[in-house]
Design an enzyme around this catalytic site. Sequence first.
Site, mmCIF file in Angstrom:
data_model
loop_
_atom_site.group_PDB
_atom_site.id
_atom_site.type_symbol
_atom_site.label_atom_id
_atom_site.label_comp_id
_atom_site.label_asym_id
_atom_site.label_seq_id
_atom_site.Cartn_x
_atom_site.Cartn_y
_atom_site.Cartn_z
ATOM 1 C CG HIS A 1 -1.879 1.051 1.372
ATOM 2 N ND1 HIS A 1 -2.053 1.777 2.528
ATOM 3 C CD2 HIS A 1 -2.789 1.540 0.490
ATOM 4 C CE1 HIS A 1 -3.036 2.657 2.350
ATOM 5 N NE2 HIS A 1 -3.493 2.539 1.132
ATOM 6 C CG HIS B 1 -3.559 9.474 0.475
ATOM 7 N ND1 HIS B 1 -4.306 10.203 1.386
ATOM 8 C CD2 HIS B 1 -4.234 8.318 0.284
ATOM 9 C CE1 HIS B 1 -5.373 9.503 1.724
ATOM 10 N NE2 HIS B 1 -5.358 8.355 1.075
#
Length: 247
Positions: A10, A52
């Site tokens: 991730h 992100h």
Amino acid sequence: MWPYLTMIAHRGGGTTAPENTFAALAAGLRHGYHAVEFDVMLSRDGIGVVMHDPDFGRTLPGQGSIATTDAAAIAAMDAGSWFGPTFAGEPVPLFVPYAEFCKGHGIWMNVEIKPAPGHDEATGRWVAETARRLFAGESDLAKLPLLSSFSAAALRAARAAAPELPRAIAFGALPPDWEAQARELGVLSVHVDHRHLTAAQAAAVKAAGFGLFCYTVNDPARARTLLDWGVDAICTDRIDLLPPDFK
Ligand code: G3P
Ligand code: MG
């Protein structure tokens, strides 16, 4: 239908390195990972950066936002100090060299299209057009990047720009109309927060013919349960705890 590896790092390297950086990819490789998820957002000048959060403050110092800052300025920011002094000066990667590094090192990519608010179509289009150029001539589905997003508008734009690239729809909890959405968008897989998934839902996604990807799974016992339910892919922050050949 899931032609890719099961275990996916991730944000590049999970919690072993600053997220969405080259250091994260290096950490993934050190742990034997050859499948990665990362996030792509557009800068003010319309260039995809690996990031992100839409706003500075957590992984980048100071105040400001990705959508109001040019890529060159973003790329020069320190994306490593928040994680630890060893990573001070770690830059924000641009998408193209990041994807080229992955391609060159045999790292399969789940590229999450992460639009800053109001930039869904532009981000989906840019990521798909750019990925199409990077993978021109690649006919092996298992080597193509999988473009995922929580944004249906971004996925529609990605499909219009590069219909041949595989797509995935991401949800927190599966909504009641998940299958209609997945079919309308023509996705290969459905990505869900494992904390909200039930065994019955997992079986329904698989019975409908979609790949099933769970994020962010950091406990080996939970990963084992999900795989027993038929989940195809485990996206994890704990690449130090869950080996790439975890079964
Ligand atoms: O794509 C899986 C996961 O990355 C989605 O959540 O917030 O970590 O991008 P987030
Ligand atoms: Mg993500």
